[in-house]
Design a protein around this motif. Structure first.
Motif, PDB file in Angstrom:
ATOM      1  N   LEU A 100       0.870  -1.115   0.117  1.00  0.00           N
ATOM      2  CA  LEU A 100       0.042   0.096   0.198  1.00  0.00           C
ATOM      3  C   LEU A 100       0.854   1.310   0.108  1.00  0.00           C
ATOM      4  CD1 LEU A 100      -3.106   0.514   0.206  1.00  0.00           C
ATOM      5  CD2 LEU A 100      -2.767   0.935   2.546  1.00  0.00           C
ATOM      6  N   ALA A 101       2.176   1.175   0.565  1.00  0.00           N
ATOM      7  CA  ALA A 101       2.795   2.354   0.597  1.00  0.00           C
ATOM      8  C   ALA A 101       3.310   2.874  -0.683  1.00  0.00           C
ATOM      9  CB  ALA A 101       4.221   2.147   1.303  1.00  0.00           C
ATOM     10  N   ILE A 102       3.215   2.083  -1.764  1.00  0.00           N
ATOM     11  CA  ILE A 102       3.865   2.429  -3.074  1.00  0.00           C
ATOM     12  C   ILE A 102       2.729   2.431  -4.021  1.00  0.00           C
ATOM     13  CG2 ILE A 102       6.182   2.142  -2.447  1.00  0.00           C
ATOM     14  CD1 ILE A 102       5.957  -0.543  -3.955  1.00  0.00           C
ATOM     15  N   GLU A 103       1.406   2.159  -3.821  1.00  0.00           N
ATOM     16  CA  GLU A 103       0.784   2.149  -4.603  1.00  0.00           C
ATOM     17  C   GLU A 103      -0.639   3.361  -4.878  1.00  0.00           C
ATOM     18  OE1 GLU A 103      -0.983  -2.916  -4.442  1.00  0.00           O
ATOM     19  OE2 GLU A 103      -1.693  -1.395  -3.028  1.00  0.00           O
ATOM     20  N   ASN A 104      -0.891   3.347  -5.941  1.00  0.00           N
ATOM     21  CA  ASN A 104      -1.714   4.482  -6.308  1.00  0.00           C
ATOM     22  C   ASN A 104      -3.106   3.716  -6.577  1.00  0.00           C
ATOM     23  OD1 ASN A 104      -3.030   6.839  -6.690  1.00  0.00           O
ATOM     24  ND2 ASN A 104      -1.983   7.137  -8.828  1.00  0.00           N
ATOM     25  N   ASN A 105      -4.224   4.026  -5.636  1.00  0.00           N
ATOM     26  CA  ASN A 105      -5.293   3.188  -5.958  1.00  0.00           C
ATOM     27  C   ASN A 105      -6.636   4.144  -5.136  1.00  0.00           C
ATOM     28  OD1 ASN A 105      -5.387   2.401  -3.235  1.00  0.00           O
ATOM     29  ND2 ASN A 105      -4.312   0.599  -3.651  1.00  0.00           N
ATOM     30  N   GLU A 106      -7.531   3.599  -5.110  1.00  0.00           N
ATOM     31  CA  GLU A 106      -8.902   4.223  -4.521  1.00  0.00           C
ATOM     32  C   GLU A 106      -8.683   4.785  -3.093  1.00  0.00           C
ATOM     33  OE1 GLU A 106     -13.499   3.269  -3.334  1.00  0.00           O
ATOM     34  OE2 GLU A 106     -12.253   1.677  -4.444  1.00  0.00           O
ATOM     35  N   TYR A 107      -8.087   3.568  -2.511  1.00  0.00           N
ATOM     36  CA  TYR A 107      -7.659   3.703  -0.983  1.00  0.00           C
ATOM     37  C   TYR A 107      -6.637   4.594  -0.780  1.00  0.00           C
ATOM     38  CZ  TYR A 107      -7.310   2.367   4.137  1.00  0.00           C
ATOM     39  OH  TYR A 107      -7.195   2.518   5.343  1.00  0.00           O
ATOM     40  N   THR A 108      -5.570   4.395  -1.509  1.00  0.00           N
ATOM     41  CA  THR A 108      -4.520   5.327  -1.050  1.00  0.00           C
ATOM     42  C   THR A 108      -4.845   6.905  -1.350  1.00  0.00           C
ATOM     43  OG1 THR A 108      -3.318   5.230  -3.278  1.00  0.00           O
ATOM     44  CG2 THR A 108      -2.595   3.691  -1.366  1.00  0.00           C
ATOM     45  N   GLN A 109      -5.523   7.006  -2.594  1.00  0.00           N
ATOM     46  CA  GLN A 109      -6.055   8.369  -2.884  1.00  0.00           C
ATOM     47  C   GLN A 109      -6.872   9.070  -1.746  1.00  0.00           C
ATOM     48  OE1 GLN A 109      -7.844   7.942  -6.751  1.00  0.00           O
ATOM     49  NE2 GLN A 109      -5.938   7.098  -7.578  1.00  0.00           N
ATOM     50  N   PHE A 110      -7.905   8.123  -1.025  1.00  0.00           N
ATOM     51  CA  PHE A 110      -8.585   8.645   0.128  1.00  0.00           C
ATOM     52  C   PHE A 110      -8.004   8.920   1.151  1.00  0.00           C
ATOM     53  CE2 PHE A 110     -10.758   7.739   4.040  1.00  0.00           C
ATOM     54  CZ  PHE A 110     -11.698   8.440   3.986  1.00  0.00           C
ATOM     55  N   LEU A 111      -6.846   8.310   1.678  1.00  0.00           N
ATOM     56  CA  LEU A 111      -6.102   8.443   2.868  1.00  0.00           C
ATOM     57  C   LEU A 111      -5.358   9.845   2.259  1.00  0.00           C
ATOM     58  CD1 LEU A 111      -4.659   5.153   3.926  1.00  0.00           C
ATOM     59  CD2 LEU A 111      -6.487   6.611   5.101  1.00  0.00           C
ATOM     60  N   THR A 112      -4.758   9.963   1.283  1.00  0.00           N
ATOM     61  CA  THR A 112      -4.272  11.151   1.118  1.00  0.00           C
ATOM     62  C   THR A 112      -4.978  12.576   1.080  1.00  0.00           C
ATOM     63  OG1 THR A 112      -2.565  10.242  -0.275  1.00  0.00           O
ATOM     64  CG2 THR A 112      -2.721  12.473  -0.893  1.00  0.00           C
ATOM     65  N   GLN A 113      -6.311  12.366   0.706  1.00  0.00           N
ATOM     66  CA  GLN A 113      -7.075  13.324   0.660  1.00  0.00           C
ATOM     67  C   GLN A 113      -7.725  13.739   2.077  1.00  0.00           C
ATOM     68  OE1 GLN A 113     -11.081  12.788  -1.356  1.00  0.00           O
ATOM     69  NE2 GLN A 113     -11.078  14.648  -1.926  1.00  0.00           N
ATOM     70  N   LEU A 114      -7.783  12.644   2.782  1.00  0.00           N
ATOM     71  CA  LEU A 114      -8.311  12.617   4.152  1.00  0.00           C
ATOM     72  C   LEU A 114      -7.040  13.623   4.982  1.00  0.00           C
ATOM     73  CD1 LEU A 114     -10.162  11.945   6.620  1.00  0.00           C
ATOM     74  CD2 LEU A 114      -8.604   9.968   6.802  1.00  0.00           C
ATOM     75  N   GLY A 115      -6.017  13.367   4.760  1.00  0.00           N
ATOM     76  CA  GLY A 115      -4.711  14.220   5.500  1.00  0.00           C
ATOM     77  C   GLY A 115      -4.782  15.676   5.090  1.00  0.00           C
ATOM     78  N   GLU A 116      -5.311  15.870   3.710  1.00  0.00           N
ATOM     79  CA  GLU A 116      -5.321  17.246   3.301  1.00  0.00           C
ATOM     80  C   GLU A 116      -6.574  18.047   3.763  1.00  0.00           C
ATOM     81  OE1 GLU A 116      -5.272  16.441  -0.871  1.00  0.00           O
ATOM     82  OE2 GLU A 116      -3.113  16.404  -1.088  1.00  0.00           O
ATOM     83  N   THR A 117      -7.787  17.358   4.016  1.00  0.00           N
ATOM     84  CA  THR A 117      -9.040  17.977   4.264  1.00  0.00           C
ATOM     85  C   THR A 117      -9.232  17.979   5.888  1.00  0.00           C
ATOM     86  OG1 THR A 117     -10.228  16.029   3.896  1.00  0.00           O
ATOM     87  CG2 THR A 117      -9.816  17.792   2.088  1.00  0.00           C
ATOM     88  N   MET A 118      -8.503  17.264   6.696  1.00  0.00           N
ATOM     89  CA  MET A 118      -8.831  17.217   8.250  1.00  0.00           C
ATOM     90  C   MET A 118      -8.208  18.392   8.866  1.00  0.00           C
ATOM     91  SD  MET A 118      -8.700  13.660  10.006  1.00  0.00           S
ATOM     92  CE  MET A 118      -7.074  13.585   9.838  1.00  0.00           C
ATOM     93  N   PRO A 119      -8.579  18.970   9.795  1.00  0.00           N
ATOM     94  CA  PRO A 119      -7.971  19.798  10.782  1.00  0.00           C
ATOM     95  C   PRO A 119      -6.518  19.423  10.997  1.00  0.00           C
ATOM     96  CG  PRO A 119      -9.931  19.732  11.536  1.00  0.00           C
ATOM     97  CD  PRO A 119      -9.960  18.654  10.435  1.00  0.00           C
ATOM     98  N   ARG A 120      -5.407  20.200  10.989  1.00  0.00           N
ATOM     99  CA  ARG A 120      -4.154  19.619  11.089  1.00  0.00           C
ATOM    100  C   ARG A 120      -3.750  19.534  12.626  1.00  0.00           C
ATOM    101  NH1 ARG A 120       0.849  19.945   8.706  1.00  0.00           N
ATOM    102  NH2 ARG A 120       2.699  20.136   9.927  1.00  0.00           N
ATOM    103  N   PRO A 121      -3.562  18.362  12.980  1.00  0.00           N
ATOM    104  CA  PRO A 121      -3.416  18.130  14.427  1.00  0.00           C
ATOM    105  C   PRO A 121      -1.941  18.688  15.014  1.00  0.00           C
ATOM    106  CG  PRO A 121      -2.650  16.134  13.189  1.00  0.00           C
ATOM    107  CD  PRO A 121      -3.316  17.184  12.227  1.00  0.00           C
ATOM    108  N   LYS A 122      -1.937  18.829  16.303  1.00  0.00           N
ATOM    109  CA  LYS A 122      -0.838  19.294  16.975  1.00  0.00           C
ATOM    110  C   LYS A 122       0.200  18.101  17.066  1.00  0.00           C
ATOM    111  CE  LYS A 122       0.445  20.870  21.586  1.00  0.00           C
ATOM    112  NZ  LYS A 122       0.012  20.951  23.063  1.00  0.00           N
TER     113      LYS A 122
END
Length: 259
Positions: A14-36
């Motif tokens: 998963l660390a080097i794949e580009n698929n539906e799930y990896t794209q979702f996690l990337t987007q999640l990190g971009e849209t969630m409030p940035r944690p301390k």
């Protein structure tokens, strides 16, 4: 108030794949409030007593073998946070949770795969936490509950594992379809999580359909991080399924948000 999350870390590829799930996690990190900071319970760090990392800068652990060489070149040099590690110590002491401090261990792939997809720059402090499959689900939940106040301080709590994780049942020819037994277990889990039905969830192994296949005794460490994450949102008993997909017939890629 930060949510807490349960995130499936899937197979190392998963660390080097580009698929539906990896794209979702990337987007999640971009849209969630940035944690301390991030407190992460990983299925790949088991111990009989709760371990709390207090590390200045993490090394990257490659706790797998036989995969693409590119995986062994990935680095995720996250830093720790001594102040938050100390605060966790104080919270555990107050709640009567036995613990030890770990000052050297790096991040295993259950941690860095998830973190790298969410926050690729490794610029958010991390406190790595162990899990203990010998505890009851209620005890695991209560360890997470002891940390719930951290969410109000901007700390993101993550449990990294997998709701359906049976390596002996995987089908390495991936046709995109999910086995019925895996779906039945995951549907049962979703219903009881969304209803915050702790009595049923705490005895999942005897009442959930196909639990012996979805969470085999030799692999329960991948399931139990969900209780740590859920417990940390006990003050806001809300559960939402953000993503669900399957690979290799029955390996779940699910993301749950609590709180």
């Amino acid at each position: 108030m930060m949510p807490s999350l349960f995130i499936a870390h899937g197979a190392p590829l998963l660390a080097i794949e580009n698929n539906e799930y990896t794209q979702f996690l990337t987007q999640l990190g971009e849209t969630m409030p940035r944690p301390k900071a991030i407190v992460l319970f990983s299925a790949h760090w088991e111990s009989r007593v709760q371990m709390v990392s207090n590390v200045n800068q993490y090394t990257t652990i490659y706790d797998f073998g036989g995969f693409d060489e590119a995986l062994y070149k990935i680095q995720y040099p996250a830093q720790g946070d001594e102040q938050i590690s100390k605060e966790i110590e104080d919270l555990f002491t107050k709640s009567g949770v036995p613990f030890d401090i770990e000052a050297q261990r790096g991040l295993d792939h259950g941690a860095w795969i998830v973190l790298r997809l969410l926050y690729p720059n490794a610029d958010i402090p991390v406190i790595s936490m162990s899990v203990n499959s010998r505890l009851t689900p209620e005890e695991q939940y209560n360890i997470g509950k002891a940390l719930s106040v951290l969410r109000a301080k901007g700390v993101l709590i993550i449990g990294s594992g997998g709701t359906v994780h049976n390596l002996r049942a995987l089908k390495w020819v991936d046709n995109g379809e999910a086995d019925q037994w895996a779906l039945e277990f995951d549907d049962w889990l979703a219903y009881h999580l969304q209803n915050w039905d702790l009595p049923s969830l705490f005895k999942y192994d005897s009442v959930a359909p196909n639990a012996e296949y979805a969470v085999p005794p030799y692999g329960s460490e991948h399931f139990i991080p969900i209780f740590y994450a859920m417990g940390s949102a006990d003050d806001q008993r809300r559960a939402a399924l953000l993503h669900r997909s399957f690979r290799y017939g029955n390996l779940s890629h699910s993301v749950w948000q609590f709180g």
